[in-house]
Motif scaffolding. Structure first.
Motif, mmCIF file in Angstrom:
data_model
loop_
_atom_site.group_PDB
_atom_site.id
_atom_site.type_symbol
_atom_site.label_atom_id
_atom_site.label_comp_id
_atom_site.label_asym_id
_atom_site.label_seq_id
_atom_site.Cartn_x
_atom_site.Cartn_y
_atom_site.Cartn_z
ATOM 1 N N LEU A 198 2.217 27.230 28.082
ATOM 2 C CA LEU A 198 1.332 26.425 27.882
ATOM 3 C C LEU A 198 0.869 26.586 26.525
ATOM 4 C CD1 LEU A 198 -1.008 26.724 31.206
ATOM 5 C CD2 LEU A 198 0.505 25.061 30.587
ATOM 6 N N ALA A 199 0.909 27.716 25.696
ATOM 7 C CA ALA A 199 0.931 27.794 24.470
ATOM 8 C C ALA A 199 2.080 27.114 23.436
ATOM 9 C CB ALA A 199 0.925 29.298 23.914
ATOM 10 N N ARG A 200 3.108 27.126 24.093
ATOM 11 C CA ARG A 200 4.119 26.095 23.531
ATOM 12 C C ARG A 200 3.783 24.697 23.325
ATOM 13 N NH1 ARG A 200 10.561 26.479 24.623
ATOM 14 N NH2 ARG A 200 11.206 24.703 23.399
ATOM 15 N N VAL A 201 3.185 24.194 24.577
ATOM 16 C CA VAL A 201 2.804 22.862 24.733
ATOM 17 C C VAL A 201 1.526 22.551 23.826
ATOM 18 C CG1 VAL A 201 1.778 21.306 26.391
ATOM 19 C CG2 VAL A 201 3.680 22.696 27.045
ATOM 20 N N LEU A 202 0.614 23.403 23.695
ATOM 21 C CA LEU A 202 -0.613 23.201 22.741
ATOM 22 C C LEU A 202 -0.141 23.002 21.658
ATOM 23 C CD1 LEU A 202 -3.613 22.936 22.912
ATOM 24 C CD2 LEU A 202 -3.660 25.449 22.553
ATOM 25 N N ALA A 203 0.841 24.015 21.188
ATOM 26 C CA ALA A 203 1.148 24.044 19.715
ATOM 27 C C ALA A 203 1.999 22.644 19.246
ATOM 28 C CB ALA A 203 2.337 25.174 19.371
ATOM 29 N N GLU A 204 2.564 22.096 20.258
ATOM 30 C CA GLU A 204 3.390 21.044 20.141
ATOM 31 C C GLU A 204 2.438 19.757 19.940
ATOM 32 O OE1 GLU A 204 6.164 20.436 23.237
ATOM 33 O OE2 GLU A 204 7.568 21.907 22.745
ATOM 34 N N ILE A 205 1.180 19.841 20.849
ATOM 35 C CA ILE A 205 0.539 18.910 20.672
ATOM 36 C C ILE A 205 -0.352 18.881 19.524
ATOM 37 C CG2 ILE A 205 -2.073 18.020 21.861
ATOM 38 C CD1 ILE A 205 -0.928 19.280 24.517
ATOM 39 N N ARG A 206 -0.667 20.018 19.018
ATOM 40 C CA ARG A 206 -1.556 20.172 17.650
ATOM 41 C C ARG A 206 -0.531 19.746 16.431
ATOM 42 N NH1 ARG A 206 -4.916 25.805 18.965
ATOM 43 N NH2 ARG A 206 -6.391 24.838 20.224
ATOM 44 N N THR A 207 0.366 19.685 16.672
ATOM 45 C CA THR A 207 1.697 19.480 15.540
ATOM 46 C C THR A 207 1.922 17.928 15.616
ATOM 47 O OG1 THR A 207 3.551 20.102 16.942
ATOM 48 C CG2 THR A 207 2.553 21.704 15.303
ATOM 49 N N GLY A 208 1.251 17.080 16.502
ATOM 50 C CA GLY A 208 1.547 15.717 16.421
ATOM 51 C C GLY A 208 2.226 15.213 17.498
ATOM 52 N N THR A 209 2.742 15.874 18.492
ATOM 53 C CA THR A 209 3.320 15.366 19.525
ATOM 54 C C THR A 209 2.307 14.918 20.855
ATOM 55 O OG1 THR A 209 4.823 16.992 19.209
ATOM 56 C CG2 THR A 209 4.944 15.829 21.378
ATOM 57 N N PRO A 210 2.606 13.489 21.281
ATOM 58 C CA PRO A 210 1.659 12.922 22.215
ATOM 59 C C PRO A 210 1.557 13.986 23.330
ATOM 60 C CG PRO A 210 3.142 11.280 21.499
ATOM 61 C CD PRO A 210 3.705 12.663 20.677
ATOM 62 N N MET A 211 0.417 14.144 24.016
ATOM 63 C CA MET A 211 0.273 15.044 25.242
ATOM 64 C C MET A 211 1.342 14.599 26.419
ATOM 65 S SD MET A 211 -3.336 15.683 26.826
ATOM 66 C CE MET A 211 -4.242 15.772 25.384
ATOM 67 N N ALA A 212 1.575 13.297 26.538
ATOM 68 C CA ALA A 212 2.369 13.196 27.696
ATOM 69 C C ALA A 212 3.792 13.457 27.365
ATOM 70 C CB ALA A 212 2.198 11.741 27.998
#
Length: 304
Positions: A198-212
């Protein structure tokens, strides 16, 4: 005749050693160019990592051996998938290198066993070569099995952690927080394999990746079916505007039901093995406690 054979073998070995040293002293074009493209080339050692003399001398040869082992073992896509599911930064080339070293260690163990067999029993040479080859193959396959065992253990930990994380995320979203803020709050209190994902998912979201898209990547990356369904359902809910609280509670309930069902199935499969301690340990002790006083009484009565 034997002296001639020994001389030929010795001279061939010396020639191979000399030619190898000369080849290693002449850097190839790739070795000369890679230091200038280390920021874009994926196979270059990072600048902060120290390279010893042994790595500089034997590194190219070991890397070529790793490539040969990888082509012989095959399934590069499966290895990449397992490394990704394990959540480590190890590349496929580094794993192949480690696999080659495991094979060399296994071959050395096989050579030690072959030497012992030769000195004690004068075993035939083909059998000794087969022992050495078996040691090499055992080392290579042992490294692969170790990776699979690590992936399985990590996914079991993630499956055990998932209901609690889903309930916490549902509570956070029900309290009015966004999914990103809920993930951030969960990561402050949770530790484990699922928290790392989940930390990896959160890092991807914060770097501009859409949440979906980030949750879709989690669904493709993980090997746990329940977490994959959770990520897919969350991605669909975010795209279509479905209430997240109901989705999260339903996912957590499904996981708990699946765990309960799996426990009942495991109990049904282990029914016979569970009877072994009852039949061979508990029942004899019960019989001894039940009949031993009567047996003592009979002895006392017969003695009087």
């Amino acid at each position: 005749m034997s002296g001639a054979v020994i001389g030929c073998v010795l001279s061939a070995g010396l020639w191979l050693i000399g030619s190898g040293v000369l080849r290693t002293r002449r850097p190839s074009v790739e070795q000369r160019v890679l230091p200038y493209v280390r920021d874009v080339h994926p196979y270059v050692v990072a600048p902060g990592r120290s390279n010893g003399v042994a790595v500089a001398i034997f590194g190219p040869s070991v890397q070529r051996a790793a490539v040969v082992v990888g082509e012989w073992v095959g399934s590069a896509c499966a290895v990449r998938s397992r490394l990704d599911r394990l959540g480590v930064a190890t590349t496929l080339e580094e794993f192949r290198l480690r696999q080659s070293l495991w094979g060399v260690a296994g071959g050395a163990g096989g050579a030690a066993v072959a030497t012992m067999l030769w000195t004690t029993q004068r075993t035939a040479v083909p059998i000794l070569l087969g022992v050495c080859g078996f040691g090499f193959v055992a080392g290579v396959m042992g490294c692969d099995r170790r990776l699979s065992a690590q992936v399985t253990r990590r996914e079991k930990e993630m499956e055990q952690e998932f209901p609690i994380v889903a309930e916490l995320l549902a509570l956070a979203v029900a309290a009015g927080e966004s999914p990103v803020a809920g993930l951030d709050r969960i990561l402050r209190v949770c530790r484990g394999s699922l928290a790392d994902e989940l930390a990896r998912v959160l890092a991807e979201i914060r770097t501009g990746t859409p949440m979906a898209a980030a949750f879709d990547a989690l669904a493709r990356r993980t090997g746990v079916t329940s977490i994959s369904r959770f990520a897919e359902g969350l991605a669909v809910a975010l795209e279509r505007g479905t209430p997240l609280v109901d989705v999260l509670h339903a996912q957590a309930a499904d996981v708990r039901d699946a765990a309960r069902r799996e426990l009942m199935e495991a109990g049904g499969r282990k029914e016979v093995s569970m009877m072994i301690p009852v039949v061979f340990l508990v029942l004899p002790v019960t019989i001894v406690f039940a009949f031993y006083p009567g047996l003592v009484g009979l002895h006392l009565t017969s003695g009087t």
